[in-house]
Design a protein around this motif. Structure first.
Motif, mmCIF file in Angstrom:
data_model
loop_
_atom_site.group_PDB
_atom_site.id
_atom_site.type_symbol
_atom_site.label_atom_id
_atom_site.label_comp_id
_atom_site.label_asym_id
_atom_site.label_seq_id
_atom_site.Cartn_x
_atom_site.Cartn_y
_atom_site.Cartn_z
ATOM 1 N N HIS A 167 103.898 63.990 51.372
ATOM 2 C CA HIS A 167 102.238 63.857 52.217
ATOM 3 C C HIS A 167 101.369 63.870 51.109
ATOM 4 O O HIS A 167 100.194 63.547 51.358
ATOM 5 N N CYS A 168 101.828 63.751 49.901
ATOM 6 C CA CYS A 168 100.734 63.564 48.656
ATOM 7 C C CYS A 168 100.795 62.009 48.319
ATOM 8 O O CYS A 168 101.898 61.684 47.918
ATOM 9 N N ALA A 169 99.848 61.272 48.434
ATOM 10 C CA ALA A 169 99.917 59.876 48.053
ATOM 11 C C ALA A 169 100.138 59.465 46.470
ATOM 12 O O ALA A 169 100.477 58.571 45.848
ATOM 13 N N ASN A 170 99.438 60.482 45.669
ATOM 14 C CA ASN A 170 99.524 60.685 44.468
ATOM 15 C C ASN A 170 101.016 61.414 43.723
ATOM 16 O O ASN A 170 100.713 62.440 42.636
ATOM 17 N N SER A 171 101.848 61.612 44.424
ATOM 18 C CA SER A 171 102.993 62.431 43.881
ATOM 19 C C SER A 171 104.184 61.451 43.786
ATOM 20 O O SER A 171 104.303 60.454 43.892
ATOM 21 N N LEU A 172 105.152 62.284 42.788
ATOM 22 C CA LEU A 172 106.325 61.552 42.445
ATOM 23 C C LEU A 172 107.631 62.371 42.848
ATOM 24 O O LEU A 172 107.365 63.801 42.672
ATOM 25 N N ASP A 173 108.742 61.815 43.231
ATOM 26 C CA ASP A 173 109.807 62.883 43.606
ATOM 27 C C ASP A 173 110.846 62.801 42.576
ATOM 28 O O ASP A 173 111.703 61.877 42.534
ATOM 29 N N ASN A 357 99.774 78.684 51.939
ATOM 30 C CA ASN A 357 100.842 78.212 52.410
ATOM 31 C C ASN A 357 100.747 76.447 52.383
ATOM 32 O O ASN A 357 99.726 75.979 51.730
ATOM 33 N N ASN A 358 101.432 75.742 52.953
ATOM 34 C CA ASN A 358 101.594 74.575 52.985
ATOM 35 C C ASN A 358 100.344 73.632 53.306
ATOM 36 O O ASN A 358 99.823 72.901 52.203
ATOM 37 N N ALA A 359 99.721 73.986 54.385
ATOM 38 C CA ALA A 359 98.373 73.296 54.685
ATOM 39 C C ALA A 359 97.305 73.654 53.703
ATOM 40 O O ALA A 359 96.441 72.799 53.538
ATOM 41 N N GLN A 360 97.390 74.949 53.210
ATOM 42 C CA GLN A 360 95.912 75.400 52.470
ATOM 43 C C GLN A 360 96.375 74.630 50.829
ATOM 44 O O GLN A 360 95.484 74.365 50.472
ATOM 45 N N CYS A 361 97.627 74.542 50.587
ATOM 46 C CA CYS A 361 97.927 73.931 49.201
ATOM 47 C C CYS A 361 97.548 72.585 49.267
ATOM 48 O O CYS A 361 97.066 71.625 48.429
ATOM 49 N N LEU A 362 97.842 71.961 50.277
ATOM 50 C CA LEU A 362 97.628 70.522 50.330
ATOM 51 C C LEU A 362 96.070 70.020 50.511
ATOM 52 O O LEU A 362 95.769 69.238 50.050
ATOM 53 N N ALA A 363 95.497 70.823 51.330
ATOM 54 C CA ALA A 363 94.044 70.733 51.261
ATOM 55 C C ALA A 363 93.332 70.955 50.139
ATOM 56 O O ALA A 363 92.415 70.283 49.661
ATOM 57 N N PHE A 364 94.049 71.719 49.274
ATOM 58 C CA PHE A 364 93.484 72.005 47.933
ATOM 59 C C PHE A 364 93.634 70.865 47.033
ATOM 60 O O PHE A 364 92.824 70.357 46.164
ATOM 61 N N ILE A 365 94.851 70.412 47.041
ATOM 62 C CA ILE A 365 95.186 69.335 46.084
ATOM 63 C C ILE A 365 94.404 67.967 46.639
ATOM 64 O O ILE A 365 93.988 67.302 45.911
ATOM 65 N N GLU A 366 94.246 67.772 47.902
ATOM 66 C CA GLU A 366 93.568 66.524 48.319
ATOM 67 C C GLU A 366 92.124 66.751 48.007
ATOM 68 O O GLU A 366 91.435 65.685 47.679
ATOM 69 N N ASP A 367 91.469 67.949 47.946
ATOM 70 C CA ASP A 367 90.242 68.281 47.590
ATOM 71 C C ASP A 367 89.894 67.874 46.029
ATOM 72 O O ASP A 367 88.710 67.516 45.672
#
Length: 368
Positions: A167-173, A357-367
């Motif tokens: 879900h992160c556009a700026n991530s690498l797997d 949690n997942n949603a909170q961490c995603l919001a933090f990173i996107e922000d």
């Protein structure tokens, strides 16, 4: 059929980024043994010589020189064998007019294939410097990757780090490139990528992301090793200095995730690969080996207990009752994975910038 004009007969280092970023088709004319040791994600092996022919020509080159080796090569690849291989090259060129061919160094083999294609009416470009040059380009890109600002994504086993990255556009797997999930149960049905192919896949993934050098990248928290491959040292060093975001989810949530990952999905994958009966046998061996790998940390007595519970769960699974696996997965999480994770997280506690949690961490990173 003219696929390319002679003016575009080669691609040099200036073209490499375009070739990788756009996944342009590549025809690898090296011997199969060379291809297996290392290749690129968009490459297909249509060799000039098979393994035995390559070895014979190589020995001739060593003992008698280039001219004798060329003569031998032409004698080995002639008649029907040449016609068959030429047909494969022609088909590839016809189906992939935007592609390129290469050998190891862009020398005699790729030039020979290019020449034979041209004689048949097909002008097809080759990679200047061959596999070696393109491989070096990818290694240089991995050094660039390590220069990015990074955020490390941590979390207990089963917290959903890999789906999070999707879900992160700026991530690498990293685990996707390695073909391994990093844990004792982290293997897949197919064999893990070797070190060369891991590095190639990671560099390709990075290039295809088309990131600016100033862009922050998100990577999953990994040790030096992911299965049998190791992180590039420059990247590993950069990761040890980067801020950490920690996903926190309940034990029940995480238990469901690994149940789905290790039991449901892996059963299906093994049976798809080997058939229902043999697939279940292979799946059972996969679970047994995974538990065996952590026996020392569990202790002999506890390992024996969980092994027995695991065996019973497999017996119940054959009767259609898969939920019995939770009886050994839950203590595996709470007694092995969680304490190990807490210890490792403690070593990087001063770098933790957010927990949720997942949603909170995603919001933090996107922000950010």
């Amino acid at each position: 059929m003219a696929i390319k004009s002679s003016a575009t007969a080669r691609a040099d280092s200036a073209d490499f980024r375009t070739i990788i970023a756009n996944k342009l088709p590549l025809m690898d004319v090296r011997a199969p043994i060379e291809f297996e040791k290392g290749a690129f994600g968009q490459s297909i092996n249509h060799p000039l010589m098979n393994n035995d022919e390559r070895a014979e020509v190589g020995l001739c080159y060593k003992n008698k020189g280039q001219a004798a080796a060329i003569t031998l090569g032409n004698a080995l690849v002639c008649g029907q064998s040449k016609a068959s291989r030429l047909a494969h090259w022609q088909n590839f060129a016809q189906e992939n007019p935007q592609g390129y061919l290469y050998c190891f160094r862009g020398g005699l083999r790729s030039q020979t294939v290019q020449g034979w294609l041209k004689e048949s009416g097909v002008n097809y470009p080759l990679i200047t410097g061959g596999y070696k040059a393109l491989r070096q380009f990818l290694l240089n890109e991995l050094e660039q990757l390590a220069l990015h600002p990074l955020t490390i994504l941590a979390g207990n086993t089963g917290s959903g780090k890999t789906p999070f990255l999707a879900h992160c556009a700026n991530s690498l797997d990293l685990e996707g490139a390695a073909g391994h999930r990093g844990s004792s149960f982290g293997g897949f049905v197919t064999a893990q990528a070797n070190q060369i192919n891991f590095e190639n896949k990671l560099a390709e993934q990075y290039i295809q992301g088309k990131f600016s050098l100033a862009q922050r990248l998100v990577l999953e928290d990994e040790g030096r090793l992911i299965g049998s491959v190791h992180l590039p040292e420059s990247l590993r060093q950069a990761m040890t200095l980067a801020p950490v975001v920690v996903i926190e989810e309940s034990l029940d949530y995480r238990l469901e995730q690994i149940y789905q990952e290790y039991i449901i999905k892996m059963t299906a994958q093994y049976q798809l690969a080997y058939g229902e009966e043999q697939g279940f046998i292979a799946f059972s061996e996969y679970l047994a080996q995974g538990l065996f790998k952590v026996r020392k940390r569990l202790g002999t007595e506890r390992y024996g207990q969980l092994k027995q519970i695991q065996s019973m769960a497999l017996s119940q699974q054959q009767k259609g009752q898969l939920a019995y696996h939770l009886d050994w997965l839950k203590p595996l999480l709470s007694e092995y994975y969680d304490p190990m994770y807490q210890y490792q997280l403690g070593l990087k506690a001063d770098r933790v910038v957010f927990q949720g949690n997942n949603a909170q961490c995603l919001a933090f990173i996107e922000d950010k």
